[in-house]
Design an enzyme around this catalytic site. Structure first.
Site, PDB file in Angstrom:
ATOM      1  N   LYS A 145       2.716 -10.327  -4.214  1.00  0.00           N
ATOM      2  CA  LYS A 145       3.315  -9.047  -3.680  1.00  0.00           C
ATOM      3  C   LYS A 145       4.816  -9.862  -3.460  1.00  0.00           C
ATOM      4  O   LYS A 145       5.636  -9.101  -3.964  1.00  0.00           O
ATOM      5  CB  LYS A 145       2.792  -8.429  -2.408  1.00  0.00           C
ATOM      6  CG  LYS A 145       1.538  -7.755  -2.576  1.00  0.00           C
ATOM      7  CD  LYS A 145       0.980  -7.376  -1.087  1.00  0.00           C
ATOM      8  CE  LYS A 145      -0.444  -6.528  -1.539  1.00  0.00           C
ATOM      9  NZ  LYS A 145      -1.257  -6.656  -0.229  1.00  0.00           N
ATOM     10  N   GLY A 178       0.829  -1.349  -0.021  1.00  0.00           N
ATOM     11  CA  GLY A 178       0.033   0.095  -0.089  1.00  0.00           C
ATOM     12  C   GLY A 178       1.075   1.287   0.090  1.00  0.00           C
ATOM     13  O   GLY A 178       1.688   1.565  -0.920  1.00  0.00           O
TER      14      GLY A 178
HETATM   15  P1  NDP Z   1     -12.764  -1.563  -6.084  1.00  0.00           P
HETATM   16  O1  NDP Z   1     -13.561  -2.837  -6.241  1.00  0.00           O
HETATM   17  O2  NDP Z   1     -13.021  -0.737  -5.010  1.00  0.00           O
HETATM   18  O3  NDP Z   1     -12.727  -0.562  -7.207  1.00  0.00           O
HETATM   19  C1  NDP Z   1     -12.746  -1.158  -8.794  1.00  0.00           C
HETATM   20  C2  NDP Z   1     -13.199  -0.162  -9.563  1.00  0.00           C
HETATM   21  O4  NDP Z   1     -12.969  -0.651 -11.011  1.00  0.00           O
HETATM   22  C3  NDP Z   1     -14.887   0.231  -9.539  1.00  0.00           C
HETATM   23  O5  NDP Z   1     -14.798   1.835  -9.592  1.00  0.00           O
HETATM   24  C4  NDP Z   1     -15.259  -0.451 -10.604  1.00  0.00           C
HETATM   25  O6  NDP Z   1     -16.603   0.331 -11.014  1.00  0.00           O
HETATM   26  C5  NDP Z   1     -14.113  -0.364 -11.660  1.00  0.00           C
HETATM   27  N1  NDP Z   1     -14.543  -1.272 -12.701  1.00  0.00           N
HETATM   28  C6  NDP Z   1     -14.693  -2.589 -12.644  1.00  0.00           C
HETATM   29  N2  NDP Z   1     -15.012  -3.284 -13.736  1.00  0.00           N
HETATM   30  C7  NDP Z   1     -14.933  -2.238 -14.776  1.00  0.00           C
HETATM   31  C8  NDP Z   1     -15.100  -2.158 -15.989  1.00  0.00           C
HETATM   32  N3  NDP Z   1     -15.306  -3.131 -16.961  1.00  0.00           N
HETATM   33  N4  NDP Z   1     -14.960  -0.808 -16.737  1.00  0.00           N
HETATM   34  C9  NDP Z   1     -14.647   0.258 -15.829  1.00  0.00           C
HETATM   35  N5  NDP Z   1     -14.705   0.143 -14.759  1.00  0.00           N
HETATM   36  C10 NDP Z   1     -14.630  -1.105 -14.025  1.00  0.00           C
HETATM   37  O7  NDP Z   1     -11.101  -2.075  -5.826  1.00  0.00           O
HETATM   38  P2  NDP Z   1      -9.853  -1.383  -5.357  1.00  0.00           P
HETATM   39  O8  NDP Z   1     -10.031  -0.066  -5.651  1.00  0.00           O
HETATM   40  O9  NDP Z   1      -9.846  -1.729  -3.969  1.00  0.00           O
HETATM   41  O10 NDP Z   1      -8.911  -2.200  -6.039  1.00  0.00           O
HETATM   42  C11 NDP Z   1      -8.240  -1.631  -7.144  1.00  0.00           C
HETATM   43  C12 NDP Z   1      -6.861  -2.281  -7.518  1.00  0.00           C
HETATM   44  O11 NDP Z   1      -6.109  -1.830  -6.438  1.00  0.00           O
HETATM   45  C13 NDP Z   1      -7.048  -3.734  -7.301  1.00  0.00           C
HETATM   46  O12 NDP Z   1      -5.903  -4.370  -8.395  1.00  0.00           O
HETATM   47  C14 NDP Z   1      -6.533  -4.016  -5.910  1.00  0.00           C
HETATM   48  O13 NDP Z   1      -5.756  -5.262  -5.917  1.00  0.00           O
HETATM   49  C15 NDP Z   1      -5.411  -3.053  -5.783  1.00  0.00           C
HETATM   50  N6  NDP Z   1      -5.114  -2.467  -4.566  1.00  0.00           N
HETATM   51  C16 NDP Z   1      -6.084  -2.080  -3.703  1.00  0.00           C
HETATM   52  C17 NDP Z   1      -5.786  -1.929  -2.329  1.00  0.00           C
HETATM   53  C18 NDP Z   1      -6.819  -1.510  -1.181  1.00  0.00           C
HETATM   54  O14 NDP Z   1      -6.580  -1.199  -0.150  1.00  0.00           O
HETATM   55  N7  NDP Z   1      -8.290  -1.770  -1.728  1.00  0.00           N
HETATM   56  C19 NDP Z   1      -4.447  -1.651  -1.809  1.00  0.00           C
HETATM   57  C20 NDP Z   1      -3.521  -1.676  -2.794  1.00  0.00           C
HETATM   58  C21 NDP Z   1      -3.677  -2.420  -4.112  1.00  0.00           C
HETATM   59  P3  NDP Z   1     -17.884  -0.121 -10.414  1.00  0.00           P
HETATM   60  O15 NDP Z   1     -17.745   0.058  -9.108  1.00  0.00           O
HETATM   61  O16 NDP Z   1     -18.731   1.205 -11.128  1.00  0.00           O
HETATM   62  O17 NDP Z   1     -18.267  -1.389 -10.783  1.00  0.00           O
HETATM   63  N1  HSE Z   2      -6.244  -6.630   0.161  1.00  0.00           N
HETATM   64  C1  HSE Z   2      -4.796  -6.137   0.080  1.00  0.00           C
HETATM   65  C2  HSE Z   2      -4.671  -6.141   1.613  1.00  0.00           C
HETATM   66  C3  HSE Z   2      -4.932  -4.976  -0.298  1.00  0.00           C
HETATM   67  O1  HSE Z   2      -5.321  -6.486   2.362  1.00  0.00           O
HETATM   68  O2  HSE Z   2      -3.413  -5.825   1.678  1.00  0.00           O
HETATM   69  C4  HSE Z   2      -3.662  -4.232  -0.293  1.00  0.00           C
HETATM   70  O3  HSE Z   2      -3.010  -4.624  -1.255  1.00  0.00           O
END
Ligand code: NDP
Ligand code: HSE
Length: 438
Positions: A205, A134
Protein backbone atom coordinates in the site's frame (compact mmCIF):
# COMPACT_ATOMS: atom_id res chain seq x y z
CA UNK A 1 -29.32 5.06 -20.23
CA UNK A 2 -28.40 1.36 -20.21
CA UNK A 3 -26.91 0.13 -16.93
CA UNK A 4 -23.19 -0.43 -16.53
CA UNK A 5 -22.71 -4.20 -16.76
CA UNK A 6 -20.33 -5.46 -14.11
CA UNK A 7 -18.56 -8.81 -13.81
CA UNK A 8 -17.24 -9.67 -10.35
CA UNK A 9 -14.37 -12.16 -10.20
CA UNK A 10 -14.03 -13.45 -6.62
CA UNK A 11 -17.04 -13.45 -4.32
CA UNK A 12 -15.40 -13.78 -0.89
CA UNK A 13 -15.26 -11.19 1.91
CA UNK A 14 -15.01 -8.17 -0.41
CA UNK A 15 -16.85 -9.57 -3.44
CA UNK A 16 -19.91 -10.47 -1.39
CA UNK A 17 -19.82 -6.99 0.17
CA UNK A 18 -19.77 -5.38 -3.29
CA UNK A 19 -22.79 -7.39 -4.39
CA UNK A 20 -24.73 -6.51 -1.22
CA UNK A 21 -23.89 -2.79 -1.25
CA UNK A 22 -24.77 -2.45 -4.94
CA UNK A 23 -28.12 -4.17 -4.34
CA UNK A 24 -29.02 -2.31 -1.19
CA UNK A 25 -28.06 1.15 -2.44
CA UNK A 26 -28.92 0.77 -6.12
CA UNK A 27 -31.49 3.59 -6.06
CA UNK A 28 -29.20 6.05 -4.28
CA UNK A 29 -26.28 5.16 -6.58
CA UNK A 30 -28.37 5.57 -9.75
CA UNK A 31 -29.41 9.04 -8.51
CA UNK A 32 -25.69 9.89 -8.43
CA UNK A 33 -24.59 8.31 -11.70
CA UNK A 34 -27.65 8.79 -13.84
CA UNK A 35 -27.48 5.13 -14.84
CA UNK A 36 -27.79 1.80 -13.07
CA UNK A 37 -24.84 -0.30 -11.89
CA UNK A 38 -25.74 -3.94 -12.38
CA UNK A 39 -23.72 -7.03 -11.50
CA UNK A 40 -24.58 -9.37 -14.34
CA UNK A 41 -21.89 -12.07 -13.92
CA UNK A 42 -20.00 -13.41 -10.92
CA UNK A 43 -17.34 -16.07 -10.46
CA UNK A 44 -15.97 -18.08 -7.54
CA UNK A 45 -14.76 -21.68 -7.20
CA UNK A 46 -17.58 -22.69 -4.87
CA UNK A 47 -20.42 -22.38 -7.36
CA UNK A 48 -23.17 -23.36 -4.89
CA UNK A 49 -22.10 -20.64 -2.47
CA UNK A 50 -22.09 -18.13 -5.34
CA UNK A 51 -25.61 -19.17 -6.41
CA UNK A 52 -26.81 -18.90 -2.84
CA UNK A 53 -25.66 -15.28 -2.65
CA UNK A 54 -26.77 -13.98 -6.05
CA UNK A 55 -29.80 -16.20 -6.75
CA UNK A 56 -31.05 -15.52 -10.27
CA UNK A 57 -29.96 -11.87 -10.20
CA UNK A 58 -26.60 -12.63 -11.86
CA UNK A 59 -25.11 -15.45 -13.90
CA UNK A 60 -22.65 -17.62 -11.99
CA UNK A 61 -19.64 -18.47 -14.15
CA UNK A 62 -17.20 -21.24 -13.25
CA UNK A 63 -14.20 -19.78 -15.07
CA UNK A 64 -13.35 -16.10 -14.42
CA UNK A 65 -11.62 -15.92 -17.83
CA UNK A 66 -15.13 -16.07 -19.32
CA UNK A 67 -15.98 -12.82 -17.52
CA UNK A 68 -12.75 -11.15 -18.66
CA UNK A 69 -13.59 -11.92 -22.29
CA UNK A 70 -17.39 -11.61 -22.23
CA UNK A 71 -18.84 -9.15 -24.78
CA UNK A 72 -21.67 -8.48 -22.31
CA UNK A 73 -19.47 -6.96 -19.59
CA UNK A 74 -18.32 -3.31 -19.41
CA UNK A 75 -16.29 -3.40 -16.20
CA UNK A 76 -14.49 -6.24 -14.49
CA UNK A 77 -14.00 -6.21 -10.72
CA UNK A 78 -11.04 -8.35 -9.66
CA UNK A 79 -11.43 -9.57 -6.06
CA UNK A 80 -9.62 -12.90 -6.20
CA UNK A 81 -6.29 -11.67 -4.84
CA UNK A 82 -2.71 -12.80 -5.49
CA UNK A 83 -0.41 -11.83 -8.32
CA UNK A 84 -0.60 -14.67 -10.84
CA UNK A 85 -4.17 -15.50 -11.88
CA UNK A 86 -5.25 -11.94 -11.03
CA UNK A 87 -2.58 -10.47 -13.34
CA UNK A 88 -3.65 -12.73 -16.23
CA UNK A 89 -7.32 -11.87 -15.72
CA UNK A 90 -6.77 -8.12 -15.44
CA UNK A 91 -4.60 -7.97 -18.57
CA UNK A 92 -7.07 -10.19 -20.42
CA UNK A 93 -10.01 -7.99 -19.42
CA UNK A 94 -8.16 -4.84 -20.54
CA UNK A 95 -7.31 -6.45 -23.87
CA UNK A 96 -11.01 -7.20 -24.28
CA UNK A 97 -11.83 -3.52 -23.82
CA UNK A 98 -13.03 -3.56 -20.21
CA UNK A 99 -12.27 -1.09 -17.46
CA UNK A 100 -10.96 -2.78 -14.32
CA UNK A 101 -11.58 -2.17 -10.63
CA UNK A 102 -9.47 -4.08 -8.11
CA UNK A 103 -8.79 -4.14 -4.37
CA UNK A 104 -5.60 -6.09 -4.98
CA UNK A 105 -2.66 -4.04 -3.66
CA UNK A 106 -0.21 -6.94 -4.07
CA UNK A 107 -1.04 -7.13 -7.77
CA UNK A 108 -0.56 -3.40 -8.39
CA UNK A 109 2.52 -3.06 -6.16
CA UNK A 110 4.25 -5.85 -8.10
CA UNK A 111 2.78 -5.51 -11.61
CA UNK A 112 1.40 -1.95 -11.48
CA UNK A 113 3.74 -0.54 -14.10
CA UNK A 114 2.74 -3.21 -16.63
CA UNK A 115 -0.98 -3.01 -15.84
CA UNK A 116 -1.21 0.80 -15.80
CA UNK A 117 0.86 0.90 -19.01
CA UNK A 118 -1.47 -1.53 -20.77
CA UNK A 119 -4.58 0.36 -19.59
CA UNK A 120 -3.06 3.62 -20.85
CA UNK A 121 -2.22 2.08 -24.23
CA UNK A 122 -5.81 0.88 -24.59
CA UNK A 123 -7.47 4.07 -23.28
CA UNK A 124 -8.98 2.23 -20.29
CA UNK A 125 -9.05 2.74 -16.55
CA UNK A 126 -7.70 0.62 -13.70
CA UNK A 127 -9.15 1.86 -10.42
CA UNK A 128 -7.94 0.71 -7.01
CA UNK A 129 -9.40 2.86 -4.22
CA UNK A 130 -10.04 -0.26 -2.10
CA UNK A 131 -6.43 -1.38 -2.36
CA UNK A 132 -5.22 1.15 0.21
CA UNK A 133 -6.83 1.73 3.61
CA UNK A 134 -10.08 -0.12 2.83
CA UNK A 135 -13.04 2.24 3.05
CA UNK A 136 -11.06 5.49 3.47
CA UNK A 137 -10.86 7.31 0.12
CA UNK A 138 -7.11 7.94 0.40
CA UNK A 139 -6.36 7.39 -3.28
CA UNK A 140 -8.93 9.97 -4.31
CA UNK A 141 -7.71 12.30 -1.58
CA UNK A 142 -4.08 12.09 -2.74
CA UNK A 143 -4.87 12.01 -6.46
CA UNK A 144 -7.53 14.70 -6.56
CA UNK A 145 -8.32 16.39 -3.23
CA UNK A 146 -4.69 17.37 -2.51
CA UNK A 147 -3.58 17.84 -6.11
CA UNK A 148 -2.71 21.51 -5.46
CA UNK A 149 0.01 20.53 -2.99
CA UNK A 150 3.65 19.55 -2.98
CA UNK A 151 3.43 16.69 -0.54
CA UNK A 152 6.37 16.45 1.85
CA UNK A 153 5.42 13.33 3.81
CA UNK A 154 2.66 10.90 4.65
CA UNK A 155 2.42 8.37 7.43
CA UNK A 156 -0.26 5.76 7.83
CA UNK A 157 -1.63 2.91 9.86
CA UNK A 158 -2.52 1.00 6.72
CA UNK A 159 -2.87 -2.57 7.90
CA UNK A 160 -5.96 -3.36 9.96
CA UNK A 161 -4.80 -6.82 11.05
CA UNK A 162 -1.60 -5.64 12.72
CA UNK A 163 -3.28 -2.64 14.31
CA UNK A 164 -5.94 -4.99 15.69
CA UNK A 165 -3.23 -7.32 17.05
CA UNK A 166 -1.24 -4.48 18.68
CA UNK A 167 -4.40 -3.02 20.23
CA UNK A 168 -5.62 -6.33 21.68
CA UNK A 169 -2.15 -7.26 22.97
CA UNK A 170 -1.80 -3.94 24.78
CA UNK A 171 -5.36 -3.49 26.08
CA UNK A 172 -6.32 -7.07 26.87
CA UNK A 173 -2.93 -8.72 27.24
CA UNK A 174 -3.98 -11.36 24.69
CA UNK A 175 -1.32 -13.52 23.01
CA UNK A 176 -0.28 -12.66 19.45
CA UNK A 177 -1.43 -15.97 17.90
CA UNK A 178 -4.95 -15.77 19.39
CA UNK A 179 -5.52 -12.24 18.15
CA UNK A 180 -4.25 -13.11 14.67
CA UNK A 181 -6.75 -15.97 14.53
CA UNK A 182 -9.55 -13.58 15.49
CA UNK A 183 -8.45 -11.12 12.75
CA UNK A 184 -8.63 -13.98 10.24
CA UNK A 185 -12.09 -14.95 11.48
CA UNK A 186 -13.29 -11.35 11.05
CA UNK A 187 -12.05 -11.30 7.43
CA UNK A 188 -9.34 -8.64 8.00
CA UNK A 189 -6.28 -10.77 7.24
CA UNK A 190 -4.85 -11.60 3.83
CA UNK A 191 -5.15 -15.16 2.46
CA UNK A 192 -1.53 -15.50 3.61
CA UNK A 193 -1.47 -13.60 6.95
CA UNK A 194 2.34 -13.42 6.97
CA UNK A 195 1.82 -10.59 4.46
CA UNK A 196 0.04 -8.70 7.27
CA UNK A 197 2.27 -9.47 10.24
CA UNK A 198 5.56 -9.12 8.36
CA UNK A 199 4.58 -5.69 7.01
CA UNK A 200 4.41 -6.76 3.34
CA UNK A 201 0.75 -5.77 2.89
CA UNK A 202 1.50 -2.31 4.34
CA UNK A 203 4.52 -2.06 2.00
CA UNK A 204 2.30 -2.84 -1.02
CA UNK A 205 0.00 0.00 0.00
CA UNK A 206 2.85 2.39 0.81
CA UNK A 207 4.43 1.80 -2.62
CA UNK A 208 1.14 2.85 -4.24
CA UNK A 209 0.65 5.89 -2.03
CA UNK A 210 4.28 7.01 -2.46
CA UNK A 211 3.92 6.85 -6.25
CA UNK A 212 0.78 8.99 -6.18
CA UNK A 213 2.07 11.44 -3.58
CA UNK A 214 5.43 12.14 -5.25
CA UNK A 215 4.73 11.34 -8.91
CA UNK A 216 7.12 8.40 -9.24
CA UNK A 217 6.78 4.83 -10.56
CA UNK A 218 5.51 2.19 -8.11
CA UNK A 219 8.68 0.86 -6.40
CA UNK A 220 7.58 -1.92 -4.06
CA UNK A 221 10.97 -3.67 -4.14
CA UNK A 222 12.66 -0.59 -2.69
CA UNK A 223 10.40 -0.27 0.36
CA UNK A 224 12.15 -1.05 3.67
CA UNK A 225 9.94 -3.53 5.58
CA UNK A 226 9.87 -4.69 9.20
CA UNK A 227 6.76 -6.36 10.62
CA UNK A 228 5.52 -6.84 14.15
CA UNK A 229 6.54 -10.45 14.78
CA UNK A 230 9.77 -9.53 16.61
CA UNK A 231 8.04 -7.01 18.88
CA UNK A 232 8.29 -7.74 22.64
CA UNK A 233 5.38 -7.06 24.99
CA UNK A 234 7.68 -5.27 27.46
CA UNK A 235 8.55 -2.70 24.78
CA UNK A 236 4.84 -1.99 24.29
CA UNK A 237 4.64 -1.54 28.09
CA UNK A 238 7.78 0.62 28.48
CA UNK A 239 6.77 2.77 25.51
CA UNK A 240 3.42 3.33 27.26
CA UNK A 241 5.17 4.33 30.50
CA UNK A 242 7.11 6.96 28.54
CA UNK A 243 4.02 8.39 26.83
CA UNK A 244 4.17 6.50 23.52
CA UNK A 245 2.18 3.85 21.64
CA UNK A 246 3.71 1.42 19.17
CA UNK A 247 2.03 1.33 15.76
CA UNK A 248 3.01 -0.33 12.49
CA UNK A 249 3.45 2.74 10.29
CA UNK A 250 4.05 3.11 6.58
CA UNK A 251 6.04 6.31 6.04
CA UNK A 252 6.85 8.09 2.77
CA UNK A 253 8.99 11.22 3.10
CA UNK A 254 10.53 13.51 0.53
CA UNK A 255 14.22 14.09 1.33
CA UNK A 256 15.44 16.87 -0.91
CA UNK A 257 18.63 17.08 1.21
CA UNK A 258 19.51 13.50 0.20
CA UNK A 259 18.10 13.63 -3.34
CA UNK A 260 15.41 10.99 -2.85
CA UNK A 261 12.51 9.72 -0.81
CA UNK A 262 12.15 7.46 2.21
CA UNK A 263 9.69 4.58 1.84
CA UNK A 264 9.56 2.45 4.97
CA UNK A 265 7.26 0.23 7.02
CA UNK A 266 8.17 -0.65 10.62
CA UNK A 267 6.86 -0.65 14.18
CA UNK A 268 7.09 2.97 15.35
CA UNK A 269 6.68 4.80 18.66
CA UNK A 270 4.21 7.67 18.31
CA UNK A 271 3.30 10.13 21.09
CA UNK A 272 0.19 9.07 23.03
CA UNK A 273 -1.29 12.56 22.60
CA UNK A 274 -1.02 12.37 18.81
CA UNK A 275 -4.25 11.42 16.99
CA UNK A 276 -2.57 8.45 15.31
CA UNK A 277 -2.05 6.87 18.74
CA UNK A 278 -5.83 6.65 19.23
CA UNK A 279 -6.41 4.70 16.03
CA UNK A 280 -7.39 1.34 17.48
CA UNK A 281 -8.46 -2.12 16.32
CA UNK A 282 -8.81 -2.65 12.58
CA UNK A 283 -9.18 1.09 11.97
CA UNK A 284 -6.74 2.78 9.60
CA UNK A 285 -5.54 6.37 9.39
CA UNK A 286 -3.33 8.29 7.01
CA UNK A 287 -1.70 11.66 7.79
CA UNK A 288 -0.54 13.76 4.88
CA UNK A 289 1.54 16.92 4.99
CA UNK A 290 1.11 19.23 2.00
CA UNK A 291 2.71 22.65 1.59
CA UNK A 292 -0.60 24.45 1.04
CA UNK A 293 -3.04 22.45 3.16
CA UNK A 294 -0.75 21.70 6.12
CA UNK A 295 -1.36 18.44 7.98
CA UNK A 296 -4.48 16.40 7.20
CA UNK A 297 -5.72 13.19 8.82
CA UNK A 298 -7.97 10.61 7.15
CA UNK A 299 -9.52 7.93 9.34
CA UNK A 300 -11.86 4.96 8.92
CA UNK A 301 -12.27 1.21 8.56
CA UNK A 302 -9.25 -0.24 6.81
CA UNK A 303 -10.54 -3.75 6.19
CA UNK A 304 -13.67 -5.87 6.20
CA UNK A 305 -16.45 -6.68 3.78
CA UNK A 306 -18.62 -3.58 3.33
CA UNK A 307 -16.05 -0.89 4.21
CA UNK A 308 -13.86 -2.24 1.41
CA UNK A 309 -16.90 -2.67 -0.86
CA UNK A 310 -17.67 1.01 -0.28
CA UNK A 311 -14.38 1.89 -2.02
CA UNK A 312 -14.89 -0.63 -4.85
CA UNK A 313 -18.37 0.72 -5.57
CA UNK A 314 -17.10 4.32 -5.51
CA UNK A 315 -14.66 3.34 -8.27
CA UNK A 316 -17.55 1.81 -10.23
CA UNK A 317 -19.51 5.05 -9.87
CA UNK A 318 -16.52 6.99 -11.27
CA UNK A 319 -16.34 4.59 -14.21
CA UNK A 320 -20.07 4.95 -14.88
CA UNK A 321 -19.44 8.70 -15.14
CA UNK A 322 -16.44 8.29 -17.49
CA UNK A 323 -18.50 7.68 -20.61
CA UNK A 324 -18.26 11.29 -21.80
CA UNK A 325 -14.54 11.89 -20.96
CA UNK A 326 -11.81 11.12 -23.51
CA UNK A 327 -9.00 8.97 -22.01
CA UNK A 328 -6.53 11.89 -22.02
CA UNK A 329 -8.93 13.97 -19.93
CA UNK A 330 -9.39 11.36 -17.20
CA UNK A 331 -7.57 11.45 -13.85
CA UNK A 332 -4.25 9.59 -14.41
CA UNK A 333 -3.89 6.33 -12.41
CA UNK A 334 -0.92 7.70 -10.46
CA UNK A 335 -2.26 11.28 -10.36
CA UNK A 336 0.63 12.73 -12.40
CA UNK A 337 0.69 12.56 -16.20
CA UNK A 338 2.54 9.36 -17.19
CA UNK A 339 5.30 11.28 -18.99
CA UNK A 340 5.77 13.54 -15.94
CA UNK A 341 6.62 10.75 -13.49
CA UNK A 342 10.09 11.19 -11.96
CA UNK A 343 12.41 8.30 -11.20
CA UNK A 344 13.00 9.42 -7.64
CA UNK A 345 15.65 7.43 -5.75
CA UNK A 346 14.33 5.51 -2.76
CA UNK A 347 16.89 6.04 0.03
CA UNK A 348 18.42 3.01 1.74
CA UNK A 349 17.46 2.48 5.36
CA UNK A 350 21.00 3.64 6.36
CA UNK A 351 20.15 7.10 5.03
CA UNK A 352 16.86 7.44 6.92
CA UNK A 353 16.72 10.09 9.62
CA UNK A 354 14.59 9.33 12.66
CA UNK A 355 14.63 9.24 16.48
CA UNK A 356 15.02 5.92 18.31
CA UNK A 357 13.83 3.99 21.35
CA UNK A 358 16.54 1.65 22.63
CA UNK A 359 16.15 -1.04 25.28
CA UNK A 360 19.29 -2.53 26.74
CA UNK A 361 19.54 -5.35 29.27
CA UNK A 362 22.67 -4.38 31.23
CA UNK A 363 24.62 -5.42 34.33
CA UNK A 364 23.31 -3.37 37.26
CA UNK A 365 26.55 -1.64 38.26
CA UNK A 366 28.02 1.86 38.20
CA UNK A 367 29.57 3.28 35.05
CA UNK A 368 27.40 1.34 32.59
CA UNK A 369 25.20 4.26 31.63
CA UNK A 370 28.27 6.50 31.27
CA UNK A 371 29.83 4.02 28.82
CA UNK A 372 26.66 3.93 26.72
CA UNK A 373 26.16 7.71 26.59
CA UNK A 374 29.84 8.18 25.73
CA UNK A 375 29.48 5.87 22.71
CA UNK A 376 26.27 7.58 21.56
CA UNK A 377 27.94 11.00 21.87
CA UNK A 378 30.94 9.75 19.89
CA UNK A 379 28.54 8.96 17.04
CA UNK A 380 26.90 12.37 17.33
CA UNK A 381 23.65 10.96 18.74
CA UNK A 382 22.03 13.09 21.41
CA UNK A 383 19.76 11.78 24.14
CA UNK A 384 16.17 12.78 24.75
CA UNK A 385 15.46 10.65 27.84
CA UNK A 386 16.87 7.72 29.83
CA UNK A 387 14.92 5.47 32.23
CA UNK A 388 15.98 2.52 34.28
CA UNK A 389 13.36 -0.25 34.51
CA UNK A 390 13.34 -3.23 36.82
CA UNK A 391 14.35 -6.26 34.82
CA UNK A 392 12.55 -9.56 34.97
CA UNK A 393 15.94 -11.24 34.57
CA UNK A 394 17.06 -10.92 38.23
CA UNK A 395 18.74 -8.46 40.59
CA UNK A 396 22.10 -8.38 38.84
CA UNK A 397 20.54 -6.95 35.67
CA UNK A 398 18.46 -3.99 34.75
CA UNK A 399 16.63 -2.71 31.69
CA UNK A 400 17.79 0.67 30.40
CA UNK A 401 15.45 2.51 28.07
CA UNK A 402 17.00 5.32 26.02
CA UNK A 403 15.16 7.74 23.72
CA UNK A 404 17.40 9.52 21.23
CA UNK A 405 16.86 12.66 19.21
CA UNK A 406 16.82 12.34 15.42
CA UNK A 407 19.88 10.71 13.93
CA UNK A 408 20.87 9.17 10.64
CA UNK A 409 20.33 5.40 10.83
CA UNK A 410 23.90 4.50 9.81
CA UNK A 411 25.24 6.40 12.87
CA UNK A 412 22.81 4.60 15.15
CA UNK A 413 23.80 1.19 13.70
CA UNK A 414 27.52 1.99 14.19
CA UNK A 415 26.88 3.11 17.79
CA UNK A 416 24.86 -0.04 18.50
CA UNK A 417 27.76 -2.18 17.28
CA UNK A 418 30.08 -0.52 19.82
CA UNK A 419 27.45 -0.67 22.58
CA UNK A 420 26.77 -4.33 21.91
CA UNK A 421 30.49 -5.05 22.37
CA UNK A 422 30.46 -3.70 25.96
CA UNK A 423 30.73 -6.62 28.44
CA UNK A 424 28.03 -4.95 30.58
CA UNK A 425 25.45 -5.20 27.76
CA UNK A 426 24.01 -8.66 28.26
CA UNK A 427 21.51 -9.15 25.43
CA UNK A 428 20.91 -7.89 21.88
CA UNK A 429 19.80 -4.25 22.03
CA UNK A 430 16.21 -3.58 20.93
CA UNK A 431 15.98 -0.54 18.64
CA UNK A 432 12.63 0.86 17.50
CA UNK A 433 12.13 4.01 15.45
CA UNK A 434 10.17 6.93 16.90
CA UNK A 435 8.24 9.64 15.04
CA UNK A 436 6.64 12.76 16.54
CA UNK A 437 4.40 13.20 13.42
CA UNK A 438 4.39 16.93 14.03
P1 NDP B 1 -11.42 -13.95 -0.03
O1 NDP B 1 -10.41 -15.04 0.13
O2 NDP B 1 -12.46 -13.79 1.00
O3 NDP B 1 -12.15 -14.13 -1.45
C1 NDP B 1 -11.47 -14.54 -2.61
C2 NDP B 1 -12.51 -14.99 -3.61
O4 NDP B 1 -11.84 -15.35 -4.80
C3 NDP B 1 -13.32 -16.21 -3.16
O5 NDP B 1 -14.66 -16.04 -3.51
C4 NDP B 1 -12.72 -17.35 -3.98
O6 NDP B 1 -13.66 -18.35 -4.26
C5 NDP B 1 -12.37 -16.60 -5.25
N1 NDP B 1 -11.39 -17.32 -6.04
C6 NDP B 1 -10.16 -17.75 -5.65
N2 NDP B 1 -9.57 -18.39 -6.67
C7 NDP B 1 -10.45 -18.37 -7.70
C8 NDP B 1 -10.44 -18.90 -9.02
N3 NDP B 1 -9.39 -19.59 -9.47
N4 NDP B 1 -11.51 -18.70 -9.78
C9 NDP B 1 -12.58 -18.01 -9.33
N5 NDP B 1 -12.66 -17.51 -8.10
C10 NDP B 1 -11.61 -17.70 -7.29
O7 NDP B 1 -10.57 -12.62 -0.23
P2 NDP B 1 -11.00 -11.12 0.14
O8 NDP B 1 -12.35 -10.86 -0.36
O9 NDP B 1 -10.68 -10.86 1.56
O10 NDP B 1 -9.92 -10.29 -0.70
C11 NDP B 1 -10.04 -10.11 -2.09
C12 NDP B 1 -9.04 -9.05 -2.51
O11 NDP B 1 -9.34 -7.83 -1.84
C13 NDP B 1 -7.58 -9.37 -2.18
O12 NDP B 1 -6.76 -8.86 -3.19
C14 NDP B 1 -7.34 -8.61 -0.88
O13 NDP B 1 -5.99 -8.25 -0.68
C15 NDP B 1 -8.18 -7.38 -1.13
N6 NDP B 1 -8.63 -6.66 0.05
C16 NDP B 1 -9.24 -7.33 1.06
C17 NDP B 1 -9.72 -6.65 2.16
C18 NDP B 1 -10.40 -7.33 3.29
O14 NDP B 1 -10.73 -6.65 4.27
N7 NDP B 1 -10.65 -8.62 3.22
C19 NDP B 1 -9.57 -5.19 2.26
C20 NDP B 1 -8.92 -4.57 1.13
C21 NDP B 1 -8.46 -5.30 0.08
P3 NDP B 1 -13.84 -19.63 -3.32
O15 NDP B 1 -13.96 -19.12 -1.92
O16 NDP B 1 -15.07 -20.26 -3.84
O17 NDP B 1 -12.60 -20.45 -3.48
N1 HSE C 1 -5.25 -7.56 5.29
C1 HSE C 1 -5.51 -6.19 5.09
C2 HSE C 1 -5.49 -5.47 6.42
C3 HSE C 1 -6.86 -6.01 4.43
O1 HSE C 1 -5.49 -6.14 7.46
O2 HSE C 1 -5.41 -4.25 6.43
C4 HSE C 1 -7.11 -4.59 4.00
O3 HSE C 1 -6.26 -4.20 2.97
Amino acid sequence: MIPLRIGVMGLGTVGAGVFQVLERNSGEIARRTGRGLQVTQVSRRNLDAARELVGDRATVVADPHAIATSPDIDVVVELIGGTTLARDLVLLALRHGKHVVTANKALLAVHGEEIFGEARRLGLTVSFEAAVAGGIPVIKMLREGLSANRISWLAGIINGTTNFILTEMRDRGLPFADVLQEAQRLGYAEADPTFDIEGVDAAHKLALMGAIAFGMPVQFDSVYVEGITALHSQDIRYAGQMGYRIKLLGIARRRDDAGGVELRVHPTLVPEKCLMASVEGAMNAVMVQGDAVGTTLHYGKGAGSEPTASAVVADLVDIARLASAAPEHRVPSLSFQPDALQNLRVLSIDEVVTAFYLRLVVADRSGVLADITRILAAHDISLDAVRQRESSHGEQQTDLVVLTHETIESALRAALKDIQALPSVLQPVVALRKEELA
